[in-house]
Design a protein around this motif. Structure first.
Motif, PDB file in Angstrom:
ATOM      1  N   VAL A  81      -6.484  -7.126  49.146  1.00 48.91           N
ATOM      2  CA  VAL A  81      -6.655  -5.679  48.127  1.00 48.91           C
ATOM      3  C   VAL A  81      -5.339  -5.398  47.459  1.00 48.91           C
ATOM      4  CG1 VAL A  81      -7.297  -3.407  48.060  1.00 48.91           C
ATOM      5  CG2 VAL A  81      -8.629  -4.767  49.798  1.00 48.91           C
ATOM      6  N   ILE A  82      -5.255  -5.468  46.099  1.00 49.37           N
ATOM      7  CA  ILE A  82      -3.917  -5.107  45.341  1.00 49.37           C
ATOM      8  C   ILE A  82      -4.210  -3.776  44.774  1.00 49.37           C
ATOM      9  CG2 ILE A  82      -3.334  -7.579  45.362  1.00 49.37           C
ATOM     10  CD1 ILE A  82      -4.269  -7.646  42.441  1.00 49.37           C
ATOM     11  N   LEU A  83      -3.088  -3.066  44.698  1.00 52.38           N
ATOM     12  CA  LEU A  83      -3.051  -1.823  44.006  1.00 52.38           C
ATOM     13  C   LEU A  83      -1.999  -1.498  43.277  1.00 52.38           C
ATOM     14  CD1 LEU A  83      -4.243   0.035  47.179  1.00 52.38           C
ATOM     15  CD2 LEU A  83      -5.619  -0.141  45.202  1.00 52.38           C
ATOM     16  N   ASN A  84      -1.925  -0.725  42.198  1.00 55.10           N
ATOM     17  CA  ASN A  84      -0.890  -0.123  41.659  1.00 55.10           C
ATOM     18  C   ASN A  84       0.221   0.717  42.289  1.00 55.10           C
ATOM     19  OD1 ASN A  84      -3.219   1.641  41.070  1.00 55.10           O
ATOM     20  ND2 ASN A  84      -1.959   2.642  39.612  1.00 55.10           N
ATOM     21  N   HIS A  85       1.095   0.787  42.068  1.00 54.32           N
ATOM     22  CA  HIS A  85       2.055   1.512  42.802  1.00 54.32           C
ATOM     23  C   HIS A  85       3.026   2.639  42.045  1.00 54.32           C
ATOM     24  CE1 HIS A  85       4.070   3.044  46.374  1.00 54.32           C
ATOM     25  NE2 HIS A  85       4.906   1.808  46.600  1.00 54.32           N
ATOM     26  N   ASN A  86       2.688   3.880  41.829  1.00 57.33           N
ATOM     27  CA  ASN A  86       3.473   4.799  41.366  1.00 57.33           C
ATOM     28  C   ASN A  86       4.330   5.632  42.175  1.00 57.33           C
ATOM     29  OD1 ASN A  86       2.761   3.761  38.863  1.00 57.33           O
ATOM     30  ND2 ASN A  86       0.755   4.795  38.993  1.00 57.33           N
ATOM     31  N   SER A  87       3.762   6.096  43.291  1.00 56.40           N
ATOM     32  CA  SER A  87       4.438   7.239  44.070  1.00 56.40           C
ATOM     33  C   SER A  87       4.192   6.960  45.786  1.00 56.40           C
ATOM     34  CB  SER A  87       3.473   8.274  43.895  1.00 56.40           C
ATOM     35  OG  SER A  87       3.726   9.499  44.712  1.00 56.40           O
ATOM     36  N   PHE A  88       5.009   7.480  46.560  1.00 60.29           N
ATOM     37  CA  PHE A  88       4.706   7.261  47.992  1.00 60.29           C
ATOM     38  C   PHE A  88       3.372   8.079  48.165  1.00 60.29           C
ATOM     39  CE2 PHE A  88       9.643   7.617  48.421  1.00 60.29           C
ATOM     40  CZ  PHE A  88       9.824   6.267  48.660  1.00 60.29           C
ATOM     41  N   PRO A 156       1.440  -5.364  44.554  1.00 59.81           N
ATOM     42  CA  PRO A 156       2.068  -6.543  43.650  1.00 59.81           C
ATOM     43  C   PRO A 156       3.196  -6.319  42.840  1.00 59.81           C
ATOM     44  CG  PRO A 156      -0.154  -6.298  42.924  1.00 59.81           C
ATOM     45  CD  PRO A 156      -0.064  -5.226  43.957  1.00 59.81           C
ATOM     46  N   GLU A 157       3.414  -5.029  42.553  1.00 58.26           N
ATOM     47  CA  GLU A 157       4.618  -4.463  41.703  1.00 58.26           C
ATOM     48  C   GLU A 157       5.737  -4.602  42.460  1.00 58.26           C
ATOM     49  OE1 GLU A 157       3.236  -1.295  38.562  1.00 58.26           O
ATOM     50  OE2 GLU A 157       2.036  -0.844  40.356  1.00 58.26           O
ATOM     51  N   GLY A 158       5.727  -4.682  43.746  1.00 54.08           N
ATOM     52  CA  GLY A 158       6.758  -4.678  44.810  1.00 54.08           C
ATOM     53  C   GLY A 158       7.533  -3.412  45.012  1.00 54.08           C
ATOM     54  N   THR A 159       7.379  -2.372  44.045  1.00 53.70           N
ATOM     55  CA  THR A 159       8.236  -1.185  44.292  1.00 53.70           C
ATOM     56  C   THR A 159       7.582  -0.187  43.615  1.00 53.70           C
ATOM     57  OG1 THR A 159      10.255  -0.025  44.348  1.00 53.70           O
ATOM     58  CG2 THR A 159      10.084  -1.450  42.654  1.00 53.70           C
ATOM     59  N   ARG A 160       7.792   1.175  43.580  1.00 57.91           N
ATOM     60  CA  ARG A 160       7.250   2.244  42.560  1.00 57.91           C
ATOM     61  C   ARG A 160       7.674   1.991  41.213  1.00 57.91           C
ATOM     62  NH1 ARG A 160       9.401   7.522  45.117  1.00 57.91           N
ATOM     63  NH2 ARG A 160      11.173   6.004  45.689  1.00 57.91           N
ATOM     64  N   ASN A 161       6.471   2.175  40.432  1.00 55.64           N
ATOM     65  CA  ASN A 161       6.655   2.237  38.843  1.00 55.64           C
ATOM     66  C   ASN A 161       7.389   3.494  38.401  1.00 55.64           C
ATOM     67  OD1 ASN A 161       6.552   1.825  36.340  1.00 55.64           O
ATOM     68  ND2 ASN A 161       4.498   1.642  36.113  1.00 55.64           N
ATOM     69  N   LYS A 162       8.485   3.243  38.207  1.00 53.56           N
ATOM     70  CA  LYS A 162       9.257   4.482  37.751  1.00 53.56           C
ATOM     71  C   LYS A 162       9.460   4.358  35.983  1.00 53.56           C
ATOM     72  CE  LYS A 162      11.891   5.068  41.761  1.00 53.56           C
ATOM     73  NZ  LYS A 162      13.387   4.964  42.647  1.00 53.56           N
ATOM     74  N   GLY A 164       8.075   3.845  31.729  1.00 58.75           N
ATOM     75  CA  GLY A 164       7.022   4.333  31.127  1.00 58.75           C
ATOM     76  C   GLY A 164       5.981   3.436  31.049  1.00 58.75           C
ATOM     77  N   GLN A 165       5.925   2.113  31.223  1.00 58.94           N
ATOM     78  CA  GLN A 165       4.772   1.147  31.127  1.00 58.94           C
ATOM     79  C   GLN A 165       3.665   1.738  32.132  1.00 58.94           C
ATOM     80  OE1 GLN A 165       4.341  -0.974  28.719  1.00 58.94           O
ATOM     81  NE2 GLN A 165       6.419  -0.113  28.140  1.00 58.94           N
ATOM     82  N   PRO A 166       2.329   1.405  31.871  1.00 57.83           N
ATOM     83  CA  PRO A 166       1.409   1.545  32.717  1.00 57.83           C
ATOM     84  C   PRO A 166       1.382   1.064  34.191  1.00 57.83           C
ATOM     85  CG  PRO A 166       0.338   1.134  30.673  1.00 57.83           C
ATOM     86  CD  PRO A 166       1.884   0.792  30.471  1.00 57.83           C
ATOM     87  N   MET A 167       1.887  -0.286  34.026  1.00 57.11           N
ATOM     88  CA  MET A 167       2.399  -1.125  35.311  1.00 57.11           C
ATOM     89  C   MET A 167       3.499  -1.958  35.087  1.00 57.11           C
ATOM     90  SD  MET A 167      -0.980  -1.947  37.050  1.00 57.11           S
ATOM     91  CE  MET A 167      -2.097  -3.056  36.014  1.00 57.11           C
ATOM     92  N   GLN A 168       4.170  -2.343  36.161  1.00 58.32           N
ATOM     93  CA  GLN A 168       5.231  -3.395  36.033  1.00 58.32           C
ATOM     94  C   GLN A 168       4.563  -4.579  36.345  1.00 58.32           C
ATOM     95  OE1 GLN A 168       9.074  -1.281  38.213  1.00 58.32           O
ATOM     96  NE2 GLN A 168       7.240  -1.111  39.660  1.00 58.32           N
ATOM     97  N   GLN A 169       5.433  -5.760  36.018  1.00 60.04           N
ATOM     98  CA  GLN A 169       4.944  -6.918  36.276  1.00 60.04           C
ATOM     99  C   GLN A 169       4.671  -7.160  37.599  1.00 60.04           C
ATOM    100  OE1 GLN A 169       3.842  -9.259  33.966  1.00 60.04           O
ATOM    101  NE2 GLN A 169       4.098  -7.592  32.627  1.00 60.04           N
ATOM    102  N   GLY A 188      -7.476  -2.987  42.750  1.00 57.83           N
ATOM    103  CA  GLY A 188      -7.774  -1.203  42.720  1.00 57.83           C
ATOM    104  C   GLY A 188      -7.005  -0.663  42.117  1.00 57.83           C
ATOM    105  N   VAL A 189      -7.330   0.467  41.570  1.00 56.49           N
ATOM    106  CA  VAL A 189      -6.512   1.295  40.597  1.00 56.49           C
ATOM    107  C   VAL A 189      -6.513   2.638  41.069  1.00 56.49           C
ATOM    108  CG1 VAL A 189      -5.813   1.916  38.239  1.00 56.49           C
ATOM    109  CG2 VAL A 189      -6.793  -0.064  38.569  1.00 56.49           C
ATOM    110  N   ILE A 190      -5.332   3.228  41.403  1.00 54.83           N
ATOM    111  CA  ILE A 190      -4.890   4.566  41.853  1.00 54.83           C
ATOM    112  C   ILE A 190      -4.457   5.339  40.639  1.00 54.83           C
ATOM    113  CG2 ILE A 190      -3.664   6.085  43.583  1.00 54.83           C
ATOM    114  CD1 ILE A 190      -3.186   3.631  45.333  1.00 54.83           C
ATOM    115  N   PHE A 191      -5.155   6.557  40.495  1.00 55.98           N
ATOM    116  CA  PHE A 191      -4.630   7.498  39.521  1.00 55.98           C
ATOM    117  C   PHE A 191      -4.259   8.791  40.133  1.00 55.98           C
ATOM    118  CE2 PHE A 191      -8.223   5.052  37.895  1.00 55.98           C
ATOM    119  CZ  PHE A 191      -7.882   4.707  36.619  1.00 55.98           C
TER     120      PHE A 191
END
Length: 248
Positions: A81-88, A156-162, A164-169, A188-191
């Motif tokens: 399962v892979i998810l975007n990462h914006n926050s703790f 898969p972004e490796g660390t939190r996205n800080k 302005g882009q929706p997701m990091q590579q 999966g996408v977390i909002f």
């Protein structure tokens, strides 16, 4: 106005921290006992405990979680399962709301926090990112987790996205793991977690509903390491487009 928002955000952060500790104390002993079990039984027993804990905690801090796409998970199948990462805040949202037992790759440093570290360690594959030996060992443990029929949760972004882009590579690790194990990838996408606990602010929180949406799984059967770049780009495009089109 900004001063008032800052003060209220810090007050709310104190409240959320107190509620976290208070609810954690109720699960500490059960989790410690369960952590003595061998895998994969440990993961199977831990998951409903974590789900109950976060199912109580998140509404208590006025951040209820809604889930979409549970039916994407097929009985008898396990996934990377892979998810975007914006926050703790992504951590207490992801693993408990993934249907079925799962383990996640986690930083070794967090396991050293008193009391919480024991819970963190029980449900994670720990890695010391400064150690090549630890990184190699964690890759083997992830393969073992998948072989045991347990889901694997990765960012898969490796660390939190800080930024302005929706997701990091994306990095290759999650896709290399899935291809080697020949397991399907569940995107999966977390909002809204960045609204609750922004990566750019220190000890500041606000209440807000959170959503996690699971999308159609992508099979890896027959793929090789040569297919990883295209697979990674495909998943990035799917998740980024979904995030942009459904973000509110």
């Amino acid at each position: 106005m900004k001063l008032i928002q800052n003060i209220l955000g810090k007050i709310f952060a104190v409240y959320a921290a107190l509620m976290f500790v208070a609810t954690m104390l109720f699960v500490l002993i059960p989790v410690w006992i369960i952590s003595l079990l061998p895998e994969p039984r440990r993961a199977r027993v831990l998951h409903p405990v974590f789900r109950l804990w976060m199912g109580i905690y998140m509404p208590l801090i006025f951040c209820p979680v809604t889930r979409r796409g549970k039916d994407k998970f097929k009985k008898g199948e396990n996934y990377v399962v892979i998810l975007n990462h914006n926050s703790f805040m992504d951590v207490p949202v992801s693993s408990p709301w993934i249907p079925g037992p799962n383990k996640t790759l986690a930083k070794m440093e967090m396991s050293r926090i008193p009391l919480f570290g024991a819970i963190y360690k029980a449900g994670s594959i720990l890695v010391d990112r400064k150690s090549d030996q630890s990184r190699r060992g964690s890759f083997g443990k992830m393969q073992e987790t998948l072989e045991q029929g347990t889901n694997l949760c990765l960012y898969p972004e490796g660390t939190r996205n800080k930024g302005g882009q929706p997701m990091q590579q994306f990095f290759d690790g999650a896709f290399r793991t899935a291809v080697k194990a020949q397991k399907p990838i569940m995107p999966g996408v977390i909002f809204n977690t960045a609204k609750v606990l922004p990566a750019t602010r220190t000890f500041w929180m606000r209440p807000h509903p959170i959503q996690i949406h699971f999308l159609d799984p992508i099979p890896t059967t027959g793929l090789t390491t040569d297919d990883i770049p295209a697979l990674k780009e495909r998943l990035f495009t799917i998740m980024e487009s979904y995030y942009i089109n459904h973000k509110k």
